[in-house]
Design a protein around this motif. Structure first.
Motif, PDB file in Angstrom:
ATOM      1  N   GLY A  50       0.779  -1.219  -0.117  1.00 59.70           N
ATOM      2  CA  GLY A  50      -0.489   0.196   0.194  1.00 59.70           C
ATOM      3  C   GLY A  50       0.806   1.292  -0.121  1.00 59.70           C
ATOM      4  N   GLN A  51       1.821   1.458   0.871  1.00 58.14           N
ATOM      5  CA  GLN A  51       2.816   2.631   0.645  1.00 58.14           C
ATOM      6  C   GLN A  51       3.821   2.765  -0.236  1.00 58.14           C
ATOM      7  OE1 GLN A  51       4.856   1.510   3.654  1.00 58.14           O
ATOM      8  NE2 GLN A  51       3.197   2.029   5.524  1.00 58.14           N
ATOM      9  N   ARG A  52       3.947   1.619  -0.745  1.00 59.39           N
ATOM     10  CA  ARG A  52       4.472   1.487  -2.167  1.00 59.39           C
ATOM     11  C   ARG A  52       3.768   2.244  -3.592  1.00 59.39           C
ATOM     12  NH1 ARG A  52       8.335  -1.757  -5.423  1.00 59.39           N
ATOM     13  NH2 ARG A  52       9.385  -1.671  -3.544  1.00 59.39           N
ATOM     14  N   ILE A  53       2.149   2.021  -3.529  1.00 59.50           N
ATOM     15  CA  ILE A  53       1.716   2.488  -4.227  1.00 59.50           C
ATOM     16  C   ILE A  53       1.064   3.835  -4.303  1.00 59.50           C
ATOM     17  CG2 ILE A  53      -0.761   2.143  -5.548  1.00 59.50           C
ATOM     18  CD1 ILE A  53      -0.624  -0.400  -4.887  1.00 59.50           C
ATOM     19  N   ALA A  54       1.311   3.951  -2.735  1.00 57.36           N
ATOM     20  CA  ALA A  54       0.526   5.751  -2.692  1.00 57.36           C
ATOM     21  C   ALA A  54       1.732   6.277  -3.273  1.00 57.36           C
ATOM     22  CB  ALA A  54       0.346   5.717  -0.412  1.00 57.36           C
ATOM     23  N   HIS A  55       3.017   6.001  -3.175  1.00 57.05           N
ATOM     24  CA  HIS A  55       4.415   6.649  -2.817  1.00 57.05           C
ATOM     25  C   HIS A  55       4.531   7.216  -4.369  1.00 57.05           C
ATOM     26  CE1 HIS A  55       8.399   8.816  -2.068  1.00 57.05           C
ATOM     27  NE2 HIS A  55       8.679   8.202  -3.642  1.00 57.05           N
ATOM     28  N   ALA A  56       4.005   6.119  -4.709  1.00 59.40           N
ATOM     29  CA  ALA A  56       3.971   6.147  -7.057  1.00 59.40           C
ATOM     30  C   ALA A  56       2.763   6.935  -7.089  1.00 59.40           C
ATOM     31  CB  ALA A  56       3.846   4.969  -7.148  1.00 59.40           C
ATOM     32  N   LEU A  57       1.348   7.368  -6.617  1.00 55.82           N
ATOM     33  CA  LEU A  57       0.381   7.830  -6.464  1.00 55.82           C
ATOM     34  C   LEU A  57       0.890   9.928  -5.969  1.00 55.82           C
ATOM     35  CD1 LEU A  57      -2.335   6.095  -5.369  1.00 55.82           C
ATOM     36  CD2 LEU A  57      -2.370   7.195  -7.466  1.00 55.82           C
ATOM     37  N   GLN A  58       1.677   9.252  -5.504  1.00 57.44           N
ATOM     38  CA  GLN A  58       2.090  10.841  -4.647  1.00 57.44           C
ATOM     39  C   GLN A  58       3.345  11.644  -5.840  1.00 57.44           C
ATOM     40  OE1 GLN A  58       5.264  12.248  -4.177  1.00 57.44           O
ATOM     41  NE2 GLN A  58       4.916  14.545  -3.618  1.00 57.44           N
ATOM     42  N   ALA A  59       3.736  10.622  -6.638  1.00 58.62           N
ATOM     43  CA  ALA A  59       4.724  10.890  -7.458  1.00 58.62           C
ATOM     44  C   ALA A  59       4.250  12.195  -9.241  1.00 58.62           C
ATOM     45  CB  ALA A  59       6.229  10.121  -8.186  1.00 58.62           C
ATOM     46  N   HIS A  60       3.045  10.847  -9.407  1.00 54.34           N
ATOM     47  CA  HIS A  60       2.667  10.861 -11.321  1.00 54.34           C
ATOM     48  C   HIS A  60       1.077  11.386 -11.186  1.00 54.34           C
ATOM     49  CE1 HIS A  60       5.907   8.831 -12.038  1.00 54.34           C
ATOM     50  NE2 HIS A  60       6.192   7.494 -11.022  1.00 54.34           N
ATOM     51  N   LEU A  61       0.186  11.951  -9.525  1.00 58.02           N
ATOM     52  CA  LEU A  61      -0.693  12.993  -9.380  1.00 58.02           C
ATOM     53  C   LEU A  61       0.505  14.581  -9.788  1.00 58.02           C
ATOM     54  CD1 LEU A  61      -2.847  10.885  -6.410  1.00 58.02           C
ATOM     55  CD2 LEU A  61      -3.106  11.140  -9.333  1.00 58.02           C
ATOM     56  N   PRO A  62      -0.648  15.023  -9.386  1.00 58.66           N
ATOM     57  CA  PRO A  62      -0.769  16.420  -9.842  1.00 58.66           C
ATOM     58  C   PRO A  62       0.023  16.855  -8.717  1.00 58.66           C
ATOM     59  CG  PRO A  62      -3.004  16.901 -10.599  1.00 58.66           C
ATOM     60  CD  PRO A  62      -2.370  14.715  -9.785  1.00 58.66           C
ATOM     61  N   GLN A  63       0.820  17.785  -8.352  1.00 54.87           N
ATOM     62  CA  GLN A  63       1.896  17.820  -6.895  1.00 54.87           C
ATOM     63  C   GLN A  63       0.994  18.996  -6.818  1.00 54.87           C
ATOM     64  OE1 GLN A  63       4.934  16.348  -6.115  1.00 54.87           O
ATOM     65  NE2 GLN A  63       3.850  15.141  -7.663  1.00 54.87           N
ATOM     66  N   ASP A  64      -0.033  19.677  -6.650  1.00 54.00           N
ATOM     67  CA  ASP A  64      -1.004  20.363  -6.612  1.00 54.00           C
ATOM     68  C   ASP A  64      -1.617  19.856  -5.833  1.00 54.00           C
ATOM     69  OD1 ASP A  64      -2.895  23.474  -6.019  1.00 54.00           O
ATOM     70  OD2 ASP A  64      -4.267  21.654  -6.364  1.00 54.00           O
ATOM     71  N   VAL A  65      -1.760  18.833  -4.146  1.00 51.66           N
ATOM     72  CA  VAL A  65      -2.581  18.662  -3.560  1.00 51.66           C
ATOM     73  C   VAL A  65      -3.954  18.174  -3.859  1.00 51.66           C
ATOM     74  CG1 VAL A  65      -3.231  17.782  -0.965  1.00 51.66           C
ATOM     75  CG2 VAL A  65      -0.237  18.225  -1.634  1.00 51.66           C
ATOM     76  N   PRO A  66      -4.638  19.169  -3.035  1.00 55.43           N
ATOM     77  CA  PRO A  66      -5.863  19.888  -3.714  1.00 55.43           C
ATOM     78  C   PRO A  66      -6.586  19.477  -4.549  1.00 55.43           C
ATOM     79  CG  PRO A  66      -5.525  21.900  -2.414  1.00 55.43           C
ATOM     80  CD  PRO A  66      -3.973  20.742  -2.796  1.00 55.43           C
ATOM     81  N   ARG A  67      -5.890  19.118  -5.783  1.00 62.14           N
ATOM     82  CA  ARG A  67      -6.034  18.858  -7.184  1.00 62.14           C
ATOM     83  C   ARG A  67      -5.969  17.460  -7.215  1.00 62.14           C
ATOM     84  NH1 ARG A  67      -3.518  20.402 -12.764  1.00 62.14           N
ATOM     85  NH2 ARG A  67      -5.223  19.086 -14.002  1.00 62.14           N
ATOM     86  N   ALA A  68      -4.548  16.923  -6.605  1.00 62.83           N
ATOM     87  CA  ALA A  68      -4.435  15.607  -6.693  1.00 62.83           C
ATOM     88  C   ALA A  68      -5.707  14.825  -5.630  1.00 62.83           C
ATOM     89  CB  ALA A  68      -3.439  15.293  -6.189  1.00 62.83           C
ATOM     90  N   LEU A  69      -6.303  15.036  -4.484  1.00 62.53           N
ATOM     91  CA  LEU A  69      -7.194  14.701  -4.171  1.00 62.53           C
ATOM     92  C   LEU A  69      -8.401  15.213  -4.862  1.00 62.53           C
ATOM     93  CD1 LEU A  69      -6.855  16.530  -0.572  1.00 62.53           C
ATOM     94  CD2 LEU A  69      -6.475  13.554  -0.995  1.00 62.53           C
ATOM     95  N   GLY A  70      -8.774  15.255  -5.527  1.00 66.96           N
ATOM     96  CA  GLY A  70     -10.158  15.945  -6.274  1.00 66.96           C
ATOM     97  C   GLY A  70     -10.074  14.752  -7.682  1.00 66.96           C
ATOM     98  N   VAL A  71      -8.731  14.374  -8.331  1.00 65.16           N
ATOM     99  CA  VAL A  71      -8.013  13.181  -9.371  1.00 65.16           C
ATOM    100  C   VAL A  71      -8.782  12.123  -8.784  1.00 65.16           C
ATOM    101  CG1 VAL A  71      -6.738  11.910 -10.497  1.00 65.16           C
ATOM    102  CG2 VAL A  71      -6.665  15.016 -10.508  1.00 65.16           C
ATOM    103  N   LEU A  72      -8.151  11.555  -7.849  1.00 70.02           N
ATOM    104  CA  LEU A  72      -7.894  10.766  -6.553  1.00 70.02           C
ATOM    105  C   LEU A  72     -10.100  10.186  -6.442  1.00 70.02           C
ATOM    106  CD1 LEU A  72      -5.803   9.928  -3.941  1.00 70.02           C
ATOM    107  CD2 LEU A  72      -5.891   8.575  -5.859  1.00 70.02           C
ATOM    108  N   VAL A  73     -10.605  11.309  -6.156  1.00 70.83           N
ATOM    109  CA  VAL A  73     -11.838  10.985  -5.872  1.00 70.83           C
ATOM    110  C   VAL A  73     -13.031  11.337  -7.066  1.00 70.83           C
ATOM    111  CG1 VAL A  73     -14.275  12.534  -4.925  1.00 70.83           C
ATOM    112  CG2 VAL A  73     -12.194  12.894  -4.245  1.00 70.83           C
ATOM    113  N   ASP A  74     -12.185  11.790  -8.617  1.00 71.27           N
ATOM    114  CA  ASP A  74     -13.198  11.205  -9.419  1.00 71.27           C
ATOM    115  C   ASP A  74     -13.154  10.094 -10.242  1.00 71.27           C
ATOM    116  OD1 ASP A  74     -14.001  13.897  -9.459  1.00 71.27           O
ATOM    117  OD2 ASP A  74     -12.737  14.678 -10.236  1.00 71.27           O
ATOM    118  N   SER A  75     -11.187   9.512  -9.532  1.00 67.85           N
ATOM    119  CA  SER A  75     -10.680   7.937 -10.295  1.00 67.85           C
ATOM    120  C   SER A  75     -11.516   6.452  -9.629  1.00 67.85           C
ATOM    121  CB  SER A  75      -9.995   8.008 -10.078  1.00 67.85           C
ATOM    122  OG  SER A  75      -9.215   7.578  -8.470  1.00 67.85           O
TER     123      SER A  75
END
Length: 306
Positions: A50-75
């Protein structure tokens, strides 16, 4: 023999997550994400995966965290339902809800400076998996604001969200860091439990009982005693809420001394084999122990006395 827990995040999960995120955000680099996740993945245990995947998500999602959270919710796929017995219903989805464990880790780790976006993400997450783990850093670092939000969520229409209010504030939640402030001062959570003890969903009520079991290990007089909220002059389901703490606590002897009320004995809720009855039938005959109970295991917490 049961499969190791790590296979809840087997090798099909990273590509599935990548496809879900790319569906929500076309700039997501699926190839780079998988190249970061896959080396040595098979040797990792559940949380490390889980931590490996989360770390990769952080690296490849938008670096603007609120936007990244929105992408995760939309997915995310549609939320789980609640069946007629008040229990979670995942439908026919072809994967374990643990697919969302990396989302939980990401929200708990990276969302802290962005309270509103993170809480919106947790509201969505808990309807697909659970946010009981990701909510805990917010209770540690934003206690007042988080408790205020949970008070609102105790009235939410969705049973998964209401369960989070109880489960996320458990001071001794398994697999999670303890909440020292809640362990030392259970009054922080008792108003939330009081709001949920008569919840129509057995899924929520069972979480309340488990939370009371946690409290009873440190403060038995608060979990089941004259000061327990709602234990006297309450309808049967509320009183069952108090009695259930006896069953769920490992400190049964102490709790037995704290439960002298006459109504416990006729109900056969004792600090021994768990009594049961078919759910939603108050006049039904109760069985005396788990071994001869015909009620499905997941529905036993819905029993209440005649």
């Amino acid at each position: 023999m049961a499969e190791p827990l790590k296979y809840l995040l087997n090798d099909t999960v990273p590509p599935r997550i990548a496809a879900m995120v790319r569906r929500a955000w076309r700039k997501f680099d699926t190839t780079a994400f998988l190249q970061q996740v896959q080396p040595g993945y098979e040797s990792l245990e559940l949380m490390a995966r889980g931590q490996r995947i989360a770390h990769a998500l952080q690296a490849h999602l938008p670096q603007d965290v609120p936007r990244a959270l929105g992408v995760l919710v939309d997915s995310m796929d549609p939320s789980m339902g609640i069946d007629a017995a008040g229990e979670p219903d995942a439908g026919d989805r072809p994967y374990s809800a643990f697919l969302y464990l990396p989302h939980s880790i990401y929200i708990g780790t990276h969302g802290l400076p962005h309270f509103e976006a993170a809480m919106a993400a947790q509201h969505a997450l808990t309807q697909r998996f659970t946010a009981e783990f990701s909510i805990r850093p917010y209770l540690l670092h934003h206690q007042g604001a988080t408790l205020a939000r949970l008070r609102d969520w105790a009235q939410d229409d969705n049973a998964h969200v209401r369960r989070l209010v109880s489960e996320g504030t458990r001071p001794r939640l398994p697999w999670a860091p303890r909440l020292p402030a809640f362990q030392n001062n259970p009054q922080l959570a008792l108003p939330l439990l009081d709001a949920l003890k008569d919840d129509p969903s057995s899924y929520v009520r069972r979480s309340v009982a488990n939370h009371l079991g946690d409290i009873a290990k440190d403060h038995p007089e608060l979990a089941v005693g004259p000061r327990a909220p709602g234990c006297r002059a309450r309808p049967p389901r509320a009183r069952l809420w108090c009695a259930t703490a006896c069953v769920f606590s490992s400190n049964a002897a102490t709790l037995a001394r704290s439960m002298p009320w006459a109504w416990v004995t006729p109900w056969r809720w004792t600090c021994g084999p768990r009594a049961c009855c078919p759910p939603a039938h108050a006049s039904a005959t109760r069985c005396a122990s788990r071994s001869n109970c015909t009620t499905p295991r997941r529905s036993r917490s819905a029993c209440w006395p005649t």
